[in-house]
Motif scaffolding. Structure first.
Motif, PDB file in Angstrom:
ATOM      1  N   VAL A   1       0.714  -1.064   0.166  1.00  0.00           N
ATOM      2  CA  VAL A   1      -0.300  -0.170  -0.421  1.00  0.00           C
ATOM      3  C   VAL A   1       1.010   1.379   0.079  1.00  0.00           C
ATOM      4  O   VAL A   1       1.740   1.701   0.715  1.00  0.00           O
ATOM      5  CB  VAL A   1      -1.005   0.043   0.919  1.00  0.00           C
ATOM      6  CG1 VAL A   1      -1.569   1.514   1.359  1.00  0.00           C
ATOM      7  CG2 VAL A   1      -1.616  -1.862   1.284  1.00  0.00           C
ATOM      8  N   TYR A   2       1.006   1.847  -1.140  1.00  0.00           N
ATOM      9  CA  TYR A   2       1.187   3.252  -1.002  1.00  0.00           C
ATOM     10  C   TYR A   2       0.571   4.717  -0.596  1.00  0.00           C
ATOM     11  O   TYR A   2      -0.882   4.666  -0.710  1.00  0.00           O
ATOM     12  CB  TYR A   2       1.976   3.773  -2.721  1.00  0.00           C
ATOM     13  CG  TYR A   2       2.450   2.293  -3.629  1.00  0.00           C
ATOM     14  CD1 TYR A   2       3.591   2.411  -2.209  1.00  0.00           C
ATOM     15  CD2 TYR A   2       1.693   0.957  -3.586  1.00  0.00           C
ATOM     16  CE1 TYR A   2       4.736   1.518  -3.034  1.00  0.00           C
ATOM     17  CE2 TYR A   2       2.284   0.677  -4.406  1.00  0.00           C
ATOM     18  CZ  TYR A   2       3.526   0.333  -4.214  1.00  0.00           C
ATOM     19  OH  TYR A   2       4.687  -0.622  -4.085  1.00  0.00           O
ATOM     20  N   PRO A   3       1.592   5.742  -0.290  1.00  0.00           N
ATOM     21  CA  PRO A   3       0.414   6.900   0.279  1.00  0.00           C
ATOM     22  C   PRO A   3       0.032   7.402  -0.804  1.00  0.00           C
ATOM     23  O   PRO A   3       0.265   7.346  -2.157  1.00  0.00           O
ATOM     24  CB  PRO A   3       1.733   7.710   0.484  1.00  0.00           C
ATOM     25  CG  PRO A   3       2.979   6.628   0.484  1.00  0.00           C
ATOM     26  CD  PRO A   3       3.078   5.844  -0.250  1.00  0.00           C
ATOM     27  N   SER A   4      -1.406   7.666  -0.527  1.00  0.00           N
ATOM     28  CA  SER A   4      -1.727   8.545  -2.084  1.00  0.00           C
ATOM     29  C   SER A   4      -2.022  10.524  -2.297  1.00  0.00           C
ATOM     30  O   SER A   4      -1.396  11.042  -1.380  1.00  0.00           O
ATOM     31  CB  SER A   4      -3.365   8.457  -1.755  1.00  0.00           C
ATOM     32  OG  SER A   4      -4.352   6.896  -0.911  1.00  0.00           O
ATOM     33  N   ALA A   5      -1.494  10.175  -3.710  1.00  0.00           N
ATOM     34  CA  ALA A   5      -1.766  11.527  -4.674  1.00  0.00           C
ATOM     35  C   ALA A   5      -2.564  12.226  -4.160  1.00  0.00           C
ATOM     36  O   ALA A   5      -3.394  11.311  -3.897  1.00  0.00           O
ATOM     37  CB  ALA A   5      -0.101  11.149  -5.289  1.00  0.00           C
TER      38      ALA A   5
ATOM     39  N   PRO B   1       5.203  15.945  -8.080  1.00  0.00           N
ATOM     40  CA  PRO B   1       5.123  17.009  -8.714  1.00  0.00           C
ATOM     41  C   PRO B   1       4.358  18.220  -7.761  1.00  0.00           C
ATOM     42  O   PRO B   1       2.945  17.786  -7.473  1.00  0.00           O
ATOM     43  CB  PRO B   1       4.915  16.877  -9.785  1.00  0.00           C
ATOM     44  CG  PRO B   1       5.499  15.653 -10.351  1.00  0.00           C
ATOM     45  CD  PRO B   1       4.723  14.740  -9.183  1.00  0.00           C
ATOM     46  N   LYS B   2       5.005  19.328  -7.707  1.00  0.00           N
ATOM     47  CA  LYS B   2       3.636  20.510  -7.200  1.00  0.00           C
ATOM     48  C   LYS B   2       2.290  20.784  -7.990  1.00  0.00           C
ATOM     49  O   LYS B   2       2.753  20.672  -9.154  1.00  0.00           O
ATOM     50  CB  LYS B   2       4.694  21.793  -8.048  1.00  0.00           C
ATOM     51  CG  LYS B   2       5.919  22.379  -6.222  1.00  0.00           C
ATOM     52  CD  LYS B   2       5.562  22.686  -4.902  1.00  0.00           C
ATOM     53  CE  LYS B   2       6.245  22.636  -4.212  1.00  0.00           C
ATOM     54  NZ  LYS B   2       6.526  23.008  -2.949  1.00  0.00           N
TER      55      LYS B   2
ATOM     56  N   HIS C   1      -2.257  19.814 -11.042  1.00  0.00           N
ATOM     57  CA  HIS C   1      -1.680  18.821 -11.118  1.00  0.00           C
ATOM     58  C   HIS C   1      -0.957  19.662 -12.440  1.00  0.00           C
ATOM     59  O   HIS C   1      -1.455  19.148 -13.106  1.00  0.00           O
ATOM     60  CB  HIS C   1      -1.547  17.272 -10.903  1.00  0.00           C
ATOM     61  CG  HIS C   1      -0.657  17.063  -9.610  1.00  0.00           C
ATOM     62  ND1 HIS C   1       0.583  16.424 -10.235  1.00  0.00           N
ATOM     63  CD2 HIS C   1      -1.011  16.722  -8.251  1.00  0.00           C
ATOM     64  CE1 HIS C   1       0.839  16.379  -8.672  1.00  0.00           C
ATOM     65  NE2 HIS C   1       0.288  16.205  -7.726  1.00  0.00           N
ATOM     66  N   GLU C   2       0.923  19.614 -11.851  1.00  0.00           N
ATOM     67  CA  GLU C   2       1.574  19.133 -12.922  1.00  0.00           C
ATOM     68  C   GLU C   2       1.830  18.342 -14.456  1.00  0.00           C
ATOM     69  O   GLU C   2       1.470  17.881 -13.375  1.00  0.00           O
ATOM     70  CB  GLU C   2       2.361  19.734 -12.408  1.00  0.00           C
ATOM     71  CG  GLU C   2       3.346  21.018 -12.206  1.00  0.00           C
ATOM     72  CD  GLU C   2       4.891  21.273 -11.862  1.00  0.00           C
ATOM     73  OE1 GLU C   2       5.478  22.100 -11.634  1.00  0.00           O
ATOM     74  OE2 GLU C   2       5.498  19.973 -10.823  1.00  0.00           O
TER      75      GLU C   2
END
Length: 150
Positions: free
Chosen positions: A5-9, A140-141, A149-150
């Motif tokens: 499980v990965y952190p969510s963007a 990305p910022k 999102h960029e």
């Protein structure tokens, strides 16, 4: 690769695609302050790339999973990262092949490809594990682009 499980963007897109892959590469950090990392050594990197977007392409994909793997795996697997002078620079600490810079570079390479597609999805996150206990997340910022999102 083990399921993880990965952190969510955070994003406002309709679709999110995640691709896991790994690659083996050597590197060194060309700075005395890096300690033992300044010596040539290698890792099996585990990466997860998150791509998001609102539109699918003509094949019904946000982006083909195999394209993401090929962009990175074919470029970095079984290489000395320091030798990739298009991506890394031994004279500029912002481009040393650290885990942080490798994660950012993966995001940039994927985004460059995505920018050339008709549906123009965004690379919103790269999770890069360097060792069993060390990893980096690069996002990305955000900008004013549709989807935020960029």
């Amino acid at each position: 690769m083990l399921q993880q499980v990965y952190p969510s963007a955070r994003h406002d897109y309709c679709y999110e695609l995640n691709k896991d892959f790994h690659f083996a590469a050597a590197h060194y950090v060309p700075a005395e302050e890096a300690g033992s990392c300044s010596m040539l050594h290698g890792h099996t990197y585990y990466a997860n790339v998150t791509v998001a977007g609102d539109e699918l392409d003509a094949t019904g994909f946000l982006v083909n999973f195999s394209v993401i793997k090929k962009l990175i795996h074919d470029r970095f697997d079984h290489t000395l990262l320091n030798n990739d002078t298009d991506s890394f620079d031994e004279h500029n600490s912002e481009r040393f092949p650290t885990t942080e810079v490798v994660a950012r570079t993966i995001a940039e390479l994927v985004q460059r490809y995505l920018d050339g597609t008709p549906n123009k999805p965004s690379c919103v996150q790269v999770f890069l594990r360097e060792t069993p206990t060390s990893y980096c997340v690069y996002r990305p910022k955000r900008t004013g682009k549709a989807g935020g999102h960029e």
